[in-house]
Design a protein around this motif. Sequence first.
Motif, mmCIF file in Angstrom:
data_model
loop_
_atom_site.group_PDB
_atom_site.id
_atom_site.type_symbol
_atom_site.label_atom_id
_atom_site.label_comp_id
_atom_site.label_asym_id
_atom_site.label_seq_id
_atom_site.Cartn_x
_atom_site.Cartn_y
_atom_site.Cartn_z
ATOM 1 N N UNK A 647 0.788 -1.224 0.000
ATOM 2 C CA UNK A 647 0.000 0.000 0.000
ATOM 3 C C UNK A 647 0.817 1.269 0.000
ATOM 4 N N UNK A 648 2.117 1.192 0.259
ATOM 5 C CA UNK A 648 2.971 2.383 0.234
ATOM 6 C C UNK A 648 4.198 2.092 -0.612
ATOM 7 N N UNK A 649 4.756 3.149 -1.203
ATOM 8 C CA UNK A 649 5.897 2.996 -2.097
ATOM 9 C C UNK A 649 7.141 3.749 -1.637
ATOM 10 N N UNK A 650 6.971 4.696 -0.730
ATOM 11 C CA UNK A 650 8.122 5.500 -0.321
ATOM 12 C C UNK A 650 7.863 6.053 1.073
ATOM 13 N N UNK A 651 8.874 6.673 1.646
ATOM 14 C CA UNK A 651 8.760 7.163 3.010
ATOM 15 C C UNK A 651 7.753 8.305 3.155
#
Length: 720
Positions: A647-651
């Motif tokens: 669900x997330x790709x980066x900080x």
Amino acid sequence: MKNEITLPAFSRRSFMRTTALAGGGLLIGVNFLNSCKPEAKMPEDISQLNFNNFNAYIKIADNGKVTIFSPNPEIGQGVKTSMPMIVAEELDVAWKDVYVEQAPLDTKNFTRQVAGGSQSIRHGWDILRQTGANARQMLIHAAAKQWEISPADCKVSEGVISDSKGNQLGYGDVVKAAAALDIQDNAPLKDPSQYKIIGRDAINVDIDKIISGKPLFGLDYSKPGMHYACVLRPPAFGRKLVSFDDSETKKVTGVTDVFRFEDKIAVVATNTWAAKKGKEKLQARWDDEKLESTEDHDRILLGLLDGKDFETLRADGDVKKAFAEADRVIERTYESPFLPHSCMEPMNFFADVTDEEVELTGPIQTPEGSQKAVAEALGVDIAKVRVNMTRMGGGFGRRLIGDFVLEAAKISDVVRKPVKLFYTREDDMTCGQYRPAIKYRIAASLKDGKITGYHLKEAAVNSNMYGLIPNFFPAGAIENYQVDVANYKSHITTAPWRAPYTNFLAFAEQSFLDELFEIMETDPIQARLDLLDNVKGTTDERIQYSPERMQEVIRTAVTKSGWNVPASPGVFRGFSAYYCHNSHVAEVVDVTMNGNGMPSVKKVTCVVDCGIVVNPTGARNQVEGGVIDGIGHAMYGDLSFENGTPGVKNFGAYRLIRMEEAPEVDVHFIQNGLSPTGLGEPALPPAGAALANAIKKATGKRILAQPFTKYLGTEEKVIG
């Protein structure tokens, strides 16, 4: 009770030296982890020395300077500093005269070049000391022979040997003579009261290079003619590549090669920008199979907890009978999500495959395992695969898995060019190896004011036992005690995550115990001490922790934190104690509640029994980092999946603890003179539990799932 490791027997194979050195100097081999194989030979001529021949070794130059080559991967845990400190202590040289270098992988002479499990110092302690002492004794004998006196009449301090008449010789003055002497096995070790290096603060040996940007890390490594590679991987775990169009990719200036391998597409270019842009322009078609989502994992794991398909890891007494006869049975289910490793340095590795050899260089916690995997994948003799290690910008278990090393080797094998594979942050977050999602169900029976039964169940995604230890506290403390585990096999790749087995289990068990003690209307500290009394004198060799050492960290934490002194208004305290990686830790967390209903962690008092502390500065850093890591991930860490896609790709979308949220960490070590145990991980597991217990005091709510911020202020996964 197995609280200490079996010490290795020392022999000539544990301690090697040359007999003649070009230009002067004595070269002494160090078996850092009792792992030098019998066939290991020391070269006669240092000018022909191949540093790959040794696990690790000491080089004493004729100017008295000492170089120690370390074979262990350095991931920030500080072994590249602390292990040489142990050798230097017994060698009795000034630390300022010691230089440390990283050795490459050598499977001929080494058997354990691994960074994992917080075990390096624990396993190396005795052999490192003995190696330094043996070297010291050889040098003393050389000086005594020159003075024609007994070695017993010689003294040594910081590399200078002296006699009763005031004569002095430096190590550099006698190295050639020492090289001609027989090896002194099992030379006497120093008493800890004589230590000048061990137990004193030492700066990280790489610190100057780190802060000045010198090339130390994998991403720093380069070689003339090197190309760069990016890989387009499936957008979801379990997807298969159907076809792709690389026509636009090949138009990007600098792109030299594009090809498919497995269900991935490699883009090779002359620079990182071209490789990255080329990958972005790829048009790929993947199959559309329905894959797993977080809701599926929740349903499956809860189903496993409700089912009967478990493997029993430990069963003491009769839990069913204890539950049937109980006055009351308490049962709770605790839940944790997947977590990425979030290393500061994304995965990367260099590979150069030729007909003559395979050269691999980069940050890896398991170099030998990667060497074997590459040799097998490429169908080459393992002797042709050479692995060099760089410093790592974080590992936390992610770099135990060498999938990225294998990718680099396969790409170089196809293009026959030296290639640096690099992950973008998005690659690192979405194509990683994750901490597995886990659910625990704990039930306990109460009768006549005592805990009579305890049943712990684990259901995990790809756990492979990453989440459960059956012989840690409270094993042995409760007569009827059972531990069961069930596993769901997923397409989502998982790996050990800092303090595997215990990073979430400690929260579940220590929160559950606090609730039990509250129901029993008993003091939570005294109740733990009483349970530990039940383990004293046990003959059960499965029990891995020491009840006495656990009680000492508990009592010390109570004293150091002021637990029995009323806290300031608005400050709430929580406690936990845990054993893992052979060390005992107790923590007290002080929190206040913000206007938004969220806790603010002000201070953590952490007491650690890890035996002798080699480098206090490094040790404090490890404990502080572990505590903050534990609090941060308990509060914020969350990674969900939708149809197999993270669900997330980066900080920017993944919440980590921030600098202003990091609490003061007050660290105390138990000074007991015992051999060192683990330190890189043990401070993390108790942190989340102590925080949860503090939040209960502040809000009256017990949280049953992580991350805490997701459920605070809701009625979901919360009781009370």
